[in-house]
Write a protein that holds these residues in place. Structure first.
Motif, PDB file in Angstrom:
ATOM      1  N   ASP A 193      12.654  -1.603  -4.060  1.00 17.12           N
ATOM      2  CA  ASP A 193      11.267  -0.978  -4.013  1.00 17.12           C
ATOM      3  C   ASP A 193      11.213  -0.620  -5.557  1.00 17.12           C
ATOM      4  OD1 ASP A 193      10.413  -1.271  -1.546  1.00 17.12           O
ATOM      5  OD2 ASP A 193      11.052   0.932  -0.686  1.00 17.12           O
ATOM      6  N   ILE A 194      12.348  -0.083  -5.925  1.00 14.85           N
ATOM      7  CA  ILE A 194      12.223   0.314  -7.466  1.00 14.85           C
ATOM      8  C   ILE A 194      11.946  -0.793  -8.346  1.00 14.85           C
ATOM      9  CG2 ILE A 194      13.553   1.549  -9.423  1.00 14.85           C
ATOM     10  CD1 ILE A 194      15.243   2.924  -7.199  1.00 14.85           C
ATOM     11  N   ALA A 195      12.492  -1.899  -7.998  1.00 16.03           N
ATOM     12  CA  ALA A 195      12.395  -3.087  -8.898  1.00 16.03           C
ATOM     13  C   ALA A 195      10.948  -3.741  -8.744  1.00 16.03           C
ATOM     14  CB  ALA A 195      13.156  -4.258  -8.377  1.00 16.03           C
ATOM     15  N   GLU A 238       0.783  -1.012  -0.147  1.00 15.00           N
ATOM     16  CA  GLU A 238       0.064  -0.089   0.045  1.00 15.00           C
ATOM     17  C   GLU A 238       0.771   1.103  -0.154  1.00 15.00           C
ATOM     18  OE1 GLU A 238      -3.668   0.758   2.982  1.00 15.00           O
ATOM     19  OE2 GLU A 238      -3.836  -0.621   1.172  1.00 15.00           O
ATOM     20  N   THR A 239       1.890   1.018   0.945  1.00 14.54           N
ATOM     21  CA  THR A 239       2.792   2.373   0.815  1.00 14.54           C
ATOM     22  C   THR A 239       3.473   2.563  -0.445  1.00 14.54           C
ATOM     23  OG1 THR A 239       3.531   1.398   2.878  1.00 14.54           O
ATOM     24  CG2 THR A 239       4.428   3.476   2.506  1.00 14.54           C
ATOM     25  N   LEU A 240       3.855   1.372  -1.059  1.00 13.37           N
ATOM     26  CA  LEU A 240       4.608   1.382  -2.169  1.00 13.37           C
ATOM     27  C   LEU A 240       3.624   2.124  -3.310  1.00 13.37           C
ATOM     28  CD1 LEU A 240       7.101   0.663  -3.607  1.00 13.37           C
ATOM     29  CD2 LEU A 240       6.340  -1.439  -4.101  1.00 13.37           C
ATOM     30  N   ASP A 241       2.300   1.583  -3.230  1.00 11.66           N
ATOM     31  CA  ASP A 241       1.297   2.360  -4.263  1.00 11.66           C
ATOM     32  C   ASP A 241       1.237   3.795  -4.227  1.00 11.66           C
ATOM     33  OD1 ASP A 241       0.401   0.055  -5.332  1.00 11.66           O
ATOM     34  OD2 ASP A 241      -1.678   0.024  -4.276  1.00 11.66           O
ATOM     35  N   ARG A 242       1.379   4.268  -2.996  1.00  5.71           N
ATOM     36  CA  ARG A 242       1.031   5.862  -2.898  1.00  5.71           C
ATOM     37  C   ARG A 242       2.654   6.658  -3.035  1.00  5.71           C
ATOM     38  NH1 ARG A 242      -3.822   5.604  -3.593  1.00  5.71           N
ATOM     39  NH2 ARG A 242      -4.864   3.988  -2.869  1.00  5.71           N
ATOM     40  N   ASP A 264       5.591   8.439  -4.242  1.00  6.42           N
ATOM     41  CA  ASP A 264       6.056   8.984  -5.478  1.00  6.42           C
ATOM     42  C   ASP A 264       7.144   8.257  -6.152  1.00  6.42           C
ATOM     43  OD1 ASP A 264       7.356  10.975  -7.253  1.00  6.42           O
ATOM     44  OD2 ASP A 264       5.636  12.395  -7.019  1.00  6.42           O
ATOM     45  N   PHE A 265       7.185   8.066  -7.360  1.00  2.23           N
ATOM     46  CA  PHE A 265       8.285   7.372  -8.032  1.00  2.23           C
ATOM     47  C   PHE A 265       9.631   8.212  -7.745  1.00  2.23           C
ATOM     48  CE2 PHE A 265       5.018   6.071 -11.288  1.00  2.23           C
ATOM     49  CZ  PHE A 265       4.813   4.950 -10.566  1.00  2.23           C
ATOM     50  N   ARG A 266       9.456   9.359  -7.504  1.00  6.21           N
ATOM     51  CA  ARG A 266      10.944  10.149  -7.325  1.00  6.21           C
ATOM     52  C   ARG A 266      11.633   9.693  -5.751  1.00  6.21           C
ATOM     53  NH1 ARG A 266       9.966  15.924  -6.006  1.00  6.21           N
ATOM     54  NH2 ARG A 266       7.667  14.897  -5.463  1.00  6.21           N
ATOM     55  N   LYS A 267      10.362   9.326  -4.712  1.00  8.46           N
ATOM     56  CA  LYS A 267      11.235   9.163  -3.455  1.00  8.46           C
ATOM     57  C   LYS A 267      11.379   7.600  -3.397  1.00  8.46           C
ATOM     58  CE  LYS A 267       8.403  12.939  -1.756  1.00  8.46           C
ATOM     59  NZ  LYS A 267       7.137  13.552  -1.648  1.00  8.46           N
ATOM     60  N   LEU A 268      11.341   6.924  -4.173  1.00 17.70           N
ATOM     61  CA  LEU A 268      11.893   5.327  -4.358  1.00 17.70           C
ATOM     62  C   LEU A 268      13.115   5.324  -4.130  1.00 17.70           C
ATOM     63  CD1 LEU A 268       9.376   3.605  -6.665  1.00 17.70           C
ATOM     64  CD2 LEU A 268       9.220   3.608  -4.078  1.00 17.70           C
ATOM     65  N   SER A 269      13.802   4.796  -3.235  1.00 16.81           N
ATOM     66  CA  SER A 269      15.333   4.996  -3.191  1.00 16.81           C
ATOM     67  C   SER A 269      15.854   3.366  -2.913  1.00 16.81           C
ATOM     68  CB  SER A 269      15.804   5.729  -2.172  1.00 16.81           C
ATOM     69  OG  SER A 269      15.180   5.285  -0.895  1.00 16.81           O
ATOM     70  N   ASP A 270      15.290   2.550  -2.364  1.00 14.94           N
ATOM     71  CA  ASP A 270      15.619   1.411  -2.126  1.00 14.94           C
ATOM     72  C   ASP A 270      15.765   0.467  -3.536  1.00 14.94           C
ATOM     73  OD1 ASP A 270      16.185  -1.234  -1.511  1.00 14.94           O
ATOM     74  OD2 ASP A 270      14.489  -1.576  -0.131  1.00 14.94           O
ATOM     75  N   PRO A 271      16.601  -0.095  -4.188  1.00 22.54           N
ATOM     76  CA  PRO A 271      16.434  -0.668  -5.400  1.00 22.54           C
ATOM     77  C   PRO A 271      15.432  -1.677  -5.391  1.00 22.54           C
ATOM     78  CG  PRO A 271      18.647  -0.757  -4.380  1.00 22.54           C
ATOM     79  CD  PRO A 271      18.042  -0.117  -3.253  1.00 22.54           C
TER      80      PRO A 271
END
Lengths: 401, 292
Positions: free
Chosen positions: A167-169, A152-156, A158-165
């Motif tokens: 999470d990005i994957a 759910e957190t990942l869902d909301r 912002d792509f900018r704030k994804l830092s953990d590889p």
């Protein structure tokens, strides 16, 4: 066969023929390396031409092999260079597989985007695994709740704030899966609508000749509708850097095995990337996009890119049931008025234009830049697309085409 | 049909009013040699269809044309039964033996040949033009591929019909849809581009009798300049010829001396309102200045 006026002995002639056959095989291999599709039949026919006297005149041999071995405009245009390089030892300019208005040369130095995107998509096969169970598996003993909330957190986020590889994957994988789900649903809706049925008189008469003409077996006719087509124009400029990776995966999901879709990338120029994006394996698709230049800190010439699209591609890729999806923050470094004109030309051709703008999800953002303001009058939907949830929200809009 | 030499092909093409580039001569030579269809691709108006017409002239063969469109099916392309006549025959034959009646109703008499069947049943090989194959559906393309490799068709009621003559097949495509790799690979490929100035001038000379050499060259130069402008519909060779006819009809001998007539007759080349308004009198004068 004669050489310098003296006839060759059978042995010498054999030797020459063998050399020619070897050279021809090497040439065909060169072409295959350059992505020409050449089968056994073509190779046989090429050998036949060599044996039929074409080998003695280079110009004729080139023309004959060109007709035989090319099958697309792009190959037709590259063939002469490859032929000259191989047979006549001339230098050949290397060209990429993609076409663009500014010229097809790709800049291999600028492939950071593709590299980055590819490195984050090494998960391999993650597309088939539902995102939630993936998290559950990783969550292990800590239980279901944590997995669900993580998603759910990942869902909301912002792509900018994804830092953990990781999470990005995961975000990439979910974006791709989301696109795939949307694609099948859109296609199904399209088929349901196609149920207008009419009686086919001619077919009915034909089918009932054995009944003496009495209409017992009825033949129905079904209205054929053009399937919905999606054309995506993705802004790959520096200001969009944080978002392009996810969008590439999203678009890859939309295009994968979906014939009626086309994709273009643009920053300061436009590139047609459908064939690269249609690669089954997302990592390989992004790898092929390595050919696509990524301007380091370069601006965005949206108007120019749209102009190139309108002029060179629109008539081919747009039909009456086409939705054009532009993914861009609308920061135009070129002429804003020109952007308005190109948007007007585009709007006349297609059914609907959807503009996805990651900035729209930011607090306090308003589309004040001249570029986006010039474009908005022609846009049917201007939506935020900065999180996975916002991507998911798009589906009903796209389905309404 | 005996194979022709390159020079024979070239001179016969010219006699048929088609000015070939050297590549095309080779392509025509290869069609017979390798028994492959020829796929012509290029923008609308570059003269793809006229290649087929000229090819028929070169070989002294009949031209059979199949125009493709969305929804084209086998019935319209291959064969159909004449249902009305079949029905009448059934009505008239009431009381006759049912089997005999069925045999009669599904005989040659009631078979309507469409272009493809006609082409493979001709006594001498014709030129078969399959025009704008990109407009037909993918299913039709697949069917065509099968026909072009076996040259035989099966009509359930009549059995298998083998080709009495293998036609010379020319396919054209404007690129509105991507053709399958299978079809592309089956064919010889030729990309037809707009002719260069010299060739276009020769085309004008060959087709428009009243045009002189210097006028033809000037027209070809002007058309080339106009094609470089930012237009929605780039004029093709047919438009050039229309324009040449119009200019000679109005008694124009040099373009430079008649800028008004040149501008007014540009309607032969420019086919949309936007293009018409884009090429203003000033633009015409500027272009004329450059080519004259």
């Amino acid at each position: 066969m004669t050489c310098c006026g003296t006839p060759l002995t059978p042995d010498e002639s054999d030797h020459v023929n063998r050399l020619l056959a070897e050279r021809l095989a090497a040439f065909l291999a060169t072409l295959r390396d350059n992505a020409f599709a050449i089968g056994l039949k073509e190779a046989q026919d090429a050998a036949l031409l060599m044996a039929n006297g074409f080998s003695s005149a280079p110009a004729q041999l080139r023309s004959a092999l060109k007709h035989l071995l090319t099958s697309k405009r792009e190959e037709w245009q590259r063939f002469d260079g490859l032929f000259d390089a191989f047979w006549l030892g001339k230098r050949v300019k290397r060209r990429s597989l993609v076409s663009s208005s500014a010229g097809p040369e790709a800049n291999p130095a600028m492939k950071s985007l593709a590299d980055r995107a590819a490195s984050t998509s090494q998960a391999g096969g993650a597309d088939q695994v539902p995102a939630v169970s993936e998290t559950e598996a990783e969550g292990g003993a800590t239980g279901r709740m944590e997995g669900a909330s993580a998603i759910e957190t990942l869902d909301r986020t912002d792509f900018r704030k994804l830092s953990d590889p990781d999470d990005i994957a995961r975000a990439h994988a979910i974006a791709a899966r989301l696109a795939r789900v949307m694609r099948t649903r859109l296609t199904r809706r399209d088929e349901m609508r196609a149920k207008g049925r009419r009686l086919d008189l001619r077919g009915t008469i034909h089918a009932n000749i054995s009944h003496g003409g009495a209409p017992i077996d009825l033949v129905w006719r079904r209205r054929k509708t053009k399937p919905l087509r999606l054309v995506v124009l993705l802004d790959a400029s520096a200001s969009m850097q944080a978002y392009t990776g996810v969008f590439l995966r999203f678009i890859h999901g939309m295009l994968d095995e979906f014939r009626e879709a086309e994709a273009f990338l643009f920053d300061t120029r436009l590139a047609h990337v459908s064939s690269a994006m249609r690669e089954r394996d997302p990592a390989r698709a992004l790898d092929r996009l390595g050919l696509m230049a990524r301007g380091a800190g370069g601006g965005t010439r949206i108007a120019e890119s749209l102009g190139a699209f309108n002029r060179w591609h629109a008539s081919r890729v747009i039909h009456s049931r086409t939705c054009v999806m532009i993914v861009s923050d609308g920061y135009e470094t070129g002429d804003a008025a020109a952007l308005g004109q190109e948007m007007a030309a585009l709007a006349r051709r297609c059914r609907r234009i959807v503009w996805l703008n990651p900035m729209l999800g930011w607090d306090g953002y308003e589309p004040r830049a001249a570029g986006i303001r010039a474009a908005l009058p022609y846009v049917q939907l201007h939506a935020p697309a900065h999180t996975l949830a916002s991507l998911a929200d798009l589906e009903p809009y796209l389905a309404r085409l | 049909m005996t194979p022709l030499s390159r020079s024979d092909i070239a001179s016969r093409l010219v006699a048929a009013g088609y000015i070939p580039d050297t590549d095309l001569t080779t392509a025509i030579q290869l069609m017979r040699m390798l028994d492959r269809p020829l796929l012509l691709e290029g923008e609308a108006g570059v003269g793809k269809t006229s290649v087929a017409t000229a090819l028929a002239e070169v070989h002294g063969a009949k031209l059979i044309r199949l125009q493709c469109y969305e929804g084209l099916d086998q019935a319209a392309a291959l064969y159909e039964w004449n249902y009305q006549r079949q029905l009448l025959a059934i009505e008239a034959g009431r009381g006759r033996d049912a089997d005999a009646l069925a045999d009669d109703v599904f005989s040659e008499k009631y078979l309507l040949e469409r272009p493809l069947l006609k082409a493979i049943r001709m006594p001498s090989p014709p030129v078969l033009l399959i025009d704008e194959i990109d407009r037909a559906d993918e299913e039709f393309e697949a069917f065509l591929l099968e026909l072009l490799s076996d040259y035989q068709v099966t009509i359930p009621e009549l059995g298998t019909i083998r080709a009495t003559s293998i036609p010379l097949v020319v396919l054209t495509s404007n690129g509105t849809r991507e053709l399958s790799d299978a079809l592309r690979r089956r064919c010889l490929y030729h990309y037809v581009d707009y002719p260069d100035v010299d060739r276009e001038a020769r085309i004008i000379l060959a087709r428009v009798n009243s045009a002189g050499a210097s006028l033809a060259l000037a027209i070809a130069r002007m058309v080339e300049a106009i094609r470089k402008e930012d237009l929605r519909k780039v004029p093709g060779v047919a438009e050039t010829l229309d324009w040449a006819v119009a200019l000679t009809g109005l008694g124009v001998e040099t373009l430079g001396d008649n800028p008004e007539i040149v501008h007014e007759t540009l309607m032969c080349l420019l086919k949309t309102r936007e293009d018409r308004s884009r090429i203003t009198a000033e633009v015409t004068t500027r272009l004329l200045g450059r080519v004259a």
